[in-house]
Design a protein around this motif. Sequence first.
Motif, PDB file in Angstrom:
ATOM      1  N   GLY A  51      -1.041 -21.632 -33.304  1.00 27.31           N
ATOM      2  CA  GLY A  51      -2.015 -22.186 -32.385  1.00 27.31           C
ATOM      3  C   GLY A  51      -3.404 -22.151 -32.976  1.00 27.31           C
ATOM      4  N   ALA A  52      -4.351 -22.664 -32.215  1.00 26.21           N
ATOM      5  CA  ALA A  52      -5.732 -22.723 -32.667  1.00 26.21           C
ATOM      6  C   ALA A  52      -6.369 -21.342 -32.638  1.00 26.21           C
ATOM      7  CB  ALA A  52      -6.519 -23.666 -31.763  1.00 26.21           C
ATOM      8  N   VAL A  53      -7.072 -21.024 -33.723  1.00 24.16           N
ATOM      9  CA  VAL A  53      -7.733 -19.720 -33.813  1.00 24.16           C
ATOM     10  C   VAL A  53      -9.160 -19.908 -34.312  1.00 24.16           C
ATOM     11  CG1 VAL A  53      -7.753 -17.444 -34.895  1.00 24.16           C
ATOM     12  CG2 VAL A  53      -5.573 -18.506 -34.286  1.00 24.16           C
ATOM     13  N   VAL A  54     -10.069 -19.266 -33.612  1.00 28.39           N
ATOM     14  CA  VAL A  54     -11.463 -19.210 -34.058  1.00 28.39           C
ATOM     15  C   VAL A  54     -11.809 -17.746 -34.290  1.00 28.39           C
ATOM     16  CG1 VAL A  54     -13.863 -19.580 -33.416  1.00 28.39           C
ATOM     17  CG2 VAL A  54     -12.146 -21.324 -32.889  1.00 28.39           C
ATOM     18  N   SER A  55     -12.197 -17.445 -35.505  1.00 24.47           N
ATOM     19  CA  SER A  55     -12.534 -16.078 -35.872  1.00 24.47           C
ATOM     20  C   SER A  55     -14.037 -15.897 -35.790  1.00 24.47           C
ATOM     21  CB  SER A  55     -12.044 -15.807 -37.299  1.00 24.47           C
ATOM     22  OG  SER A  55     -12.430 -14.524 -37.732  1.00 24.47           O
ATOM     23  N   GLN A  56     -14.474 -14.918 -35.027  1.00 27.99           N
ATOM     24  CA  GLN A  56     -15.906 -14.687 -34.843  1.00 27.99           C
ATOM     25  C   GLN A  56     -16.260 -13.290 -35.355  1.00 27.99           C
ATOM     26  OE1 GLN A  56     -17.389 -15.572 -30.910  1.00 27.99           O
ATOM     27  NE2 GLN A  56     -19.377 -14.659 -31.294  1.00 27.99           N
ATOM     28  N   HIS A  57     -17.334 -13.248 -36.153  1.00 26.83           N
ATOM     29  CA  HIS A  57     -17.788 -11.968 -36.725  1.00 26.83           C
ATOM     30  C   HIS A  57     -19.302 -11.902 -36.741  1.00 26.83           C
ATOM     31  CE1 HIS A  57     -13.866 -10.656 -38.153  1.00 26.83           C
ATOM     32  NE2 HIS A  57     -13.628 -11.924 -38.436  1.00 26.83           N
ATOM     33  N   PRO A  58     -19.878 -10.710 -36.610  1.00 30.16           N
ATOM     34  CA  PRO A  58     -19.188  -9.455 -36.307  1.00 30.16           C
ATOM     35  C   PRO A  58     -18.843  -9.367 -34.816  1.00 30.16           C
ATOM     36  CG  PRO A  58     -21.543  -9.092 -36.375  1.00 30.16           C
ATOM     37  CD  PRO A  58     -21.327 -10.552 -36.719  1.00 30.16           C
ATOM     38  N   SER A  59     -18.020  -8.415 -34.459  1.00 30.34           N
ATOM     39  CA  SER A  59     -17.686  -8.232 -33.055  1.00 30.34           C
ATOM     40  C   SER A  59     -18.779  -7.443 -32.347  1.00 30.34           C
ATOM     41  CB  SER A  59     -16.345  -7.516 -32.907  1.00 30.34           C
ATOM     42  OG  SER A  59     -16.390  -6.255 -33.569  1.00 30.34           O
ATOM     43  N   ARG A  60     -19.430  -6.576 -33.111  1.00 24.16           N
ATOM     44  CA  ARG A  60     -20.529  -5.795 -32.566  1.00 24.16           C
ATOM     45  C   ARG A  60     -21.602  -5.647 -33.618  1.00 24.16           C
ATOM     46  NH1 ARG A  60     -19.826  -2.455 -28.067  1.00 24.16           N
ATOM     47  NH2 ARG A  60     -17.665  -2.503 -27.411  1.00 24.16           N
ATOM     48  N   VAL A  61     -22.842  -5.713 -33.187  1.00 28.76           N
ATOM     49  CA  VAL A  61     -23.943  -5.475 -34.123  1.00 28.76           C
ATOM     50  C   VAL A  61     -25.104  -4.863 -33.375  1.00 28.76           C
ATOM     51  CG1 VAL A  61     -24.765  -7.852 -33.872  1.00 28.76           C
ATOM     52  CG2 VAL A  61     -25.428  -6.517 -35.873  1.00 28.76           C
ATOM     53  N   GLU A  66     -21.071 -15.461 -37.237  1.00 26.84           N
ATOM     54  CA  GLU A  66     -20.259 -16.527 -37.815  1.00 26.84           C
ATOM     55  C   GLU A  66     -19.047 -16.831 -36.957  1.00 26.84           C
ATOM     56  OE1 GLU A  66     -20.959 -15.915 -42.634  1.00 26.84           O
ATOM     57  OE2 GLU A  66     -18.988 -15.569 -41.739  1.00 26.84           O
ATOM     58  N   CYS A  67     -18.729 -18.100 -36.898  1.00 29.53           N
ATOM     59  CA  CYS A  67     -17.483 -18.534 -36.272  1.00 29.53           C
ATOM     60  C   CYS A  67     -16.751 -19.465 -37.220  1.00 29.53           C
ATOM     61  CB  CYS A  67     -17.756 -19.253 -34.945  1.00 29.53           C
ATOM     62  SG  CYS A  67     -17.986 -18.132 -33.570  1.00 29.53           S
ATOM     63  N   ARG A  68     -15.511 -19.115 -37.495  1.00 31.50           N
ATOM     64  CA  ARG A  68     -14.695 -19.921 -38.396  1.00 31.50           C
ATOM     65  C   ARG A  68     -13.441 -20.390 -37.688  1.00 31.50           C
ATOM     66  NH1 ARG A  68     -15.938 -19.324 -43.850  1.00 31.50           N
ATOM     67  NH2 ARG A  68     -17.455 -17.655 -44.280  1.00 31.50           N
ATOM     68  N   SER A  69     -13.148 -21.662 -37.828  1.00 28.90           N
ATOM     69  CA  SER A  69     -11.881 -22.178 -37.324  1.00 28.90           C
ATOM     70  C   SER A  69     -10.867 -22.008 -38.446  1.00 28.90           C
ATOM     71  CB  SER A  69     -12.015 -23.644 -36.914  1.00 28.90           C
ATOM     72  OG  SER A  69     -12.501 -24.428 -37.996  1.00 28.90           O
ATOM     73  N   LEU A  70      -9.784 -21.294 -38.152  1.00 29.65           N
ATOM     74  CA  LEU A  70      -8.869 -20.902 -39.213  1.00 29.65           C
ATOM     75  C   LEU A  70      -7.786 -21.930 -39.503  1.00 29.65           C
ATOM     76  CD1 LEU A  70      -8.398 -17.088 -38.483  1.00 29.65           C
ATOM     77  CD2 LEU A  70     -10.138 -18.264 -39.857  1.00 29.65           C
ATOM     78  N   ASP A  71      -7.378 -22.683 -38.506  1.00 25.35           N
ATOM     79  CA  ASP A  71      -6.245 -23.569 -38.720  1.00 25.35           C
ATOM     80  C   ASP A  71      -6.508 -24.981 -38.222  1.00 25.35           C
ATOM     81  OD1 ASP A  71      -4.336 -22.085 -35.952  1.00 25.35           O
ATOM     82  OD2 ASP A  71      -6.409 -22.735 -36.138  1.00 25.35           O
ATOM     83  N   PHE A  72      -7.766 -25.313 -38.056  1.00 25.81           N
ATOM     84  CA  PHE A  72      -8.102 -26.686 -37.684  1.00 25.81           C
ATOM     85  C   PHE A  72      -9.560 -26.943 -38.070  1.00 25.81           C
ATOM     86  CE2 PHE A  72     -10.742 -26.155 -33.803  1.00 25.81           C
ATOM     87  CZ  PHE A  72     -10.548 -24.810 -33.557  1.00 25.81           C
ATOM     88  N   GLN A  73      -9.912 -28.199 -38.028  1.00 21.74           N
ATOM     89  CA  GLN A  73     -11.273 -28.578 -38.369  1.00 21.74           C
ATOM     90  C   GLN A  73     -12.090 -28.698 -37.090  1.00 21.74           C
ATOM     91  OE1 GLN A  73     -10.507 -32.167 -40.675  1.00 21.74           O
ATOM     92  NE2 GLN A  73     -10.797 -31.023 -42.578  1.00 21.74           N
TER      93      GLN A  73
END
Lengths: 113, 119
Positions: free
Chosen positions: B1-11, B22-29
């Motif tokens: 499925g669609a995944v968006v990875s966001q970092h950091p989780s805490r700062v 940062e937010c990265r889409s891992l398996d879609f554009q």
Amino acid sequence: AQSVTQLGSHVSVSEGALVLLRCNYSSSVPPYLFWYVQYPNQGLQLLLKYTSAATLVKGINGFEAEFKKSETSFHLTKPSAHMSDAAEYFCAVRGGSQGNLIFGKGTKLSVKP
Amino acid sequence: GAVVSQHPSRVICKSGTSVKIECRSLDFQATTMFWYRQFPKQSLMLMATSNEGSKATYEQGVEKDKFLINHASLTLSTLTVTSAHPEDSSFYICSANGREGPSSVYGYTFGSGTRLTVV
């Protein structure tokens, strides 16, 4: 303009009881409607969405919602609550000027043992 | 499925410094990225929308010079909080749409959020 209203900021049910979270929408066009769940300090997880296909939408974790145009409603239900269902639930409609989602104020679901 | 990875989780950062999320889409554009802010026990408020390769569109009341958004590629969008102050402390969440459209499985996928605390 599109909007959603979630009735009840806090709903409490017993484990094993029916869960019913209410959402009414306002939209000048056929709506796209969504239900998300949020656990503390986490992002939003999609439970289900309606995008003009079947009016009864089945989602994850046993949740489902029925789109009722005549009532402008999209209520979320689950036949039997589990302790792990305790979380914040958001109803949303696509409708912002940027194609963004517009969220309701959220309903906190508590599940009593 | 669609995944968006966001970092950091805490700062946690000091007042006056800048923080990048940062937010990265891992398996879609991700052709469109939405950035939201959530105050405690409240709903999500849209801050800005960015489309790949173009300038972000900010919502009324959001300072574009304070909240810098970059969407230079189809898999990465960043939010930089510049000269952060305690009132910027909040939960920031990104949401992405893929080129398949909002009704697809890649529609409105959310990151896991970033808890920013400015001291």
